[in-house]
Design an enzyme around this catalytic site. Structure first.
Site, mmCIF file in Angstrom:
data_model
loop_
_atom_site.group_PDB
_atom_site.id
_atom_site.type_symbol
_atom_site.label_atom_id
_atom_site.label_comp_id
_atom_site.label_asym_id
_atom_site.label_seq_id
_atom_site.Cartn_x
_atom_site.Cartn_y
_atom_site.Cartn_z
ATOM 1 N N HIS A 1 -5.020 1.624 7.295
ATOM 2 C CA HIS A 1 -3.658 2.140 7.480
ATOM 3 C C HIS A 1 -3.397 3.298 6.507
ATOM 4 O O HIS A 1 -2.857 4.335 6.891
ATOM 5 C CB HIS A 1 -2.680 0.971 7.247
ATOM 6 C CG HIS A 1 -1.228 1.312 7.313
ATOM 7 N ND1 HIS A 1 -0.398 0.845 8.301
ATOM 8 C CD2 HIS A 1 -0.444 2.055 6.496
ATOM 9 C CE1 HIS A 1 0.837 1.296 8.101
ATOM 10 N NE2 HIS A 1 0.834 2.038 6.991
ATOM 11 N N GLU A 2 -3.801 3.111 5.238
ATOM 12 C CA GLU A 2 -3.534 4.151 4.219
ATOM 13 C C GLU A 2 -4.403 5.392 4.452
ATOM 14 O O GLU A 2 -3.932 6.523 4.271
ATOM 15 C CB GLU A 2 -3.759 3.595 2.805
ATOM 16 C CG GLU A 2 -2.918 2.380 2.432
ATOM 17 C CD GLU A 2 -1.438 2.519 2.728
ATOM 18 O OE1 GLU A 2 -0.929 3.648 2.737
ATOM 19 O OE2 GLU A 2 -0.784 1.497 3.001
ATOM 20 N N HIS B 1 -2.848 7.561 6.967
ATOM 21 C CA HIS B 1 -1.765 8.405 6.423
ATOM 22 C C HIS B 1 -2.335 9.734 5.911
ATOM 23 O O HIS B 1 -1.730 10.788 6.083
ATOM 24 C CB HIS B 1 -1.062 7.694 5.263
ATOM 25 C CG HIS B 1 0.054 6.782 5.669
ATOM 26 N ND1 HIS B 1 1.127 7.196 6.417
ATOM 27 C CD2 HIS B 1 0.269 5.465 5.406
ATOM 28 C CE1 HIS B 1 1.960 6.171 6.601
ATOM 29 N NE2 HIS B 1 1.462 5.108 6.001
ATOM 30 N N GLN C 1 2.741 9.978 1.879
ATOM 31 C CA GLN C 1 4.075 9.382 2.032
ATOM 32 C C GLN C 1 5.045 9.817 0.941
ATOM 33 O O GLN C 1 6.254 9.702 1.105
ATOM 34 C CB GLN C 1 3.968 7.843 2.023
ATOM 35 C CG GLN C 1 3.253 7.277 3.232
ATOM 36 C CD GLN C 1 3.098 5.780 3.130
ATOM 37 O OE1 GLN C 1 2.183 5.283 2.473
ATOM 38 N NE2 GLN C 1 3.976 5.033 3.767
ATOM 39 N N CYS D 1 5.238 -0.395 7.703
ATOM 40 C CA CYS D 1 4.992 0.874 7.013
ATOM 41 C C CYS D 1 6.255 1.251 6.251
ATOM 42 O O CYS D 1 7.356 1.192 6.813
ATOM 43 C CB CYS D 1 4.642 1.962 8.035
ATOM 44 S SG CYS D 1 4.289 3.554 7.280
ATOM 45 N N LEU D 2 6.078 1.630 5.000
ATOM 46 C CA LEU D 2 7.243 2.003 4.188
ATOM 47 C C LEU D 2 7.902 3.271 4.719
ATOM 48 O O LEU D 2 9.062 3.533 4.420
ATOM 49 C CB LEU D 2 6.814 2.200 2.715
ATOM 50 C CG LEU D 2 6.278 0.929 2.037
ATOM 51 C CD1 LEU D 2 5.767 1.239 0.640
ATOM 52 C CD2 LEU D 2 7.347 -0.155 1.989
ATOM 53 N N GLY E 1 0.839 -1.198 0.000
ATOM 54 C CA GLY E 1 0.000 0.000 0.000
ATOM 55 C C GLY E 1 0.867 1.239 0.000
ATOM 56 O O GLY E 1 2.065 1.174 0.306
HETATM 57 O O1 K1U Z 1 1.495 2.407 3.937
HETATM 58 C C1 K1U Z 1 2.544 1.797 3.875
HETATM 59 O O2 K1U Z 1 3.543 2.254 4.378
HETATM 60 C C2 K1U Z 1 2.610 0.474 3.169
HETATM 61 C C3 K1U Z 1 2.532 -0.710 4.122
HETATM 62 C C4 K1U Z 1 1.088 -1.197 4.147
HETATM 63 C C5 K1U Z 1 0.680 -2.129 5.238
HETATM 64 C C6 K1U Z 1 1.344 -3.313 5.496
HETATM 65 C C7 K1U Z 1 0.927 -4.177 6.477
HETATM 66 C C8 K1U Z 1 -0.200 -3.869 7.220
HETATM 67 C C9 K1U Z 1 -0.850 -2.689 6.992
HETATM 68 C C10 K1U Z 1 -0.412 -1.830 5.987
HETATM 69 C C11 K1U Z 1 3.478 -1.785 3.598
HETATM 70 O O3 K1U Z 1 3.356 -2.216 2.515
HETATM 71 S S1 K1U Z 1 4.742 -2.337 4.659
HETATM 72 C C12 K1U Z 1 5.542 -3.609 3.691
HETATM 73 C C13 K1U Z 1 4.789 -4.883 3.631
HETATM 74 O O4 K1U Z 1 3.888 -5.116 4.404
HETATM 75 C C14 K1U Z 1 5.125 -5.891 2.597
HETATM 76 C C15 K1U Z 1 6.182 -5.741 1.752
HETATM 77 C C16 K1U Z 1 6.472 -6.695 0.789
HETATM 78 C C17 K1U Z 1 5.690 -7.812 0.680
HETATM 79 C C18 K1U Z 1 4.622 -7.990 1.519
HETATM 80 C C19 K1U Z 1 4.326 -7.030 2.472
HETATM 81 ZN ZN ZN Z 2 2.317 3.279 6.168
#
Ligand code: K1U
Ligand code: ZN
Length: 177
Positions: free
Chosen positions: A133-134, A137, A51, A91-92, A46
């Site tokens: 979550h998004e 943000h 972000q 979260c990225l 996401g």
């Molecule tokens: O919003 C963001 O920062 C993105 C975030 C979204 C998210 C992940 C998990 C639970 C709620 C919201 C991410 O993508 S973190 C990275 C991640 O979860 C992932 C990365 C590569 C493969 C699978 C998952």
């Molecule tokens: Zn996030």
């Protein structure tokens, strides 16, 4: 398309509130395309416009392993929720930190799509968590805000340590592989 730079906690720009999109025009469609490319490259499941330092109510999501089912939501609004569940979140903008957060189990969301038409989506599990979550943000809220002060402090310390290590040895990952 372009890969955009992702802001990292505790950057104060992550606390800005996003503004509603008036019309889904070519500039919004370009933003959606660039955000999807950025999310896939990260990699993540996401990404919210906040972000990438754009104060617009725009999010993208793709929870599939194949990265072939992108969801583009403009002005997303949760219009119904049911239940609660706890799930591990990442979260990225807070790289390397994963913690349990409690959120609604099921959500119904209203949003505009790539074509500017409104649609509704009811979902649960990881997709429901990711949507919440998004949308957080877009309100300037981060998943670490839900953590206890001790866990939040630990997360911040880990981020600082990881950054110091990366600055000392930027090729660390490559040399390990
Ligand atoms: O919003 C963001 O920062 C993105 C975030 C979204 C998210 C992940 C998990 C639970 C709620 C919201 C991410 O993508 S973190 C990275 C991640 O979860 C992932 C990365 C590569 C493969 C699978 C998952
Ligand atoms: Zn996030």
């Amino acid at each position: 398309m372009a890969i955009l730079s992702i802001l990292e906690y505790p950057d104060p720009k992550l606390r800005k509130k996003a503004l509603p999109v008036e019309v889904v025009d070519d500039s919004i469609r370009t933003l959606l395309d660039d955000m999807l490319e950025t999310m896939y490259a990260a990699p993540g499941i996401g990404l919210a416009a906040t972000q990438v330092n754009k104060q617009k109510r725009v999010i993208v999501i793709d929870i599939t392993e194949e990265k072939n089912d992108p969801l583009r939501l403009v002005n997303p609004e949760v219009i119904w929720t049911s239940g609660t569940e706890e799930m591990d979140e990442g979260c990225l903008s807070v790289p390397g930190v994963f913690e349990k957060v409690s959120r609604a189990e099921k959500v119904r969301v209203k949003a505009m799509g790539y074509d500017g038409n409104y649609f509704e989506l009811e979902t649960e599990g990881l997709l429901a968590v990711c949507i919440q979550h998004e949308i957080d943000h877009l309100e300037g809220k981060l998943f670490v805000d839900y953590l206890s002060p001790i866990k939040r402090h630990r997360a911040r310390k880990k981020l600082e340590k990881d950054r110091r290590q990366k600055a000392t040895n930027p090729d660390q990952k490559k040399s390990v592989l």
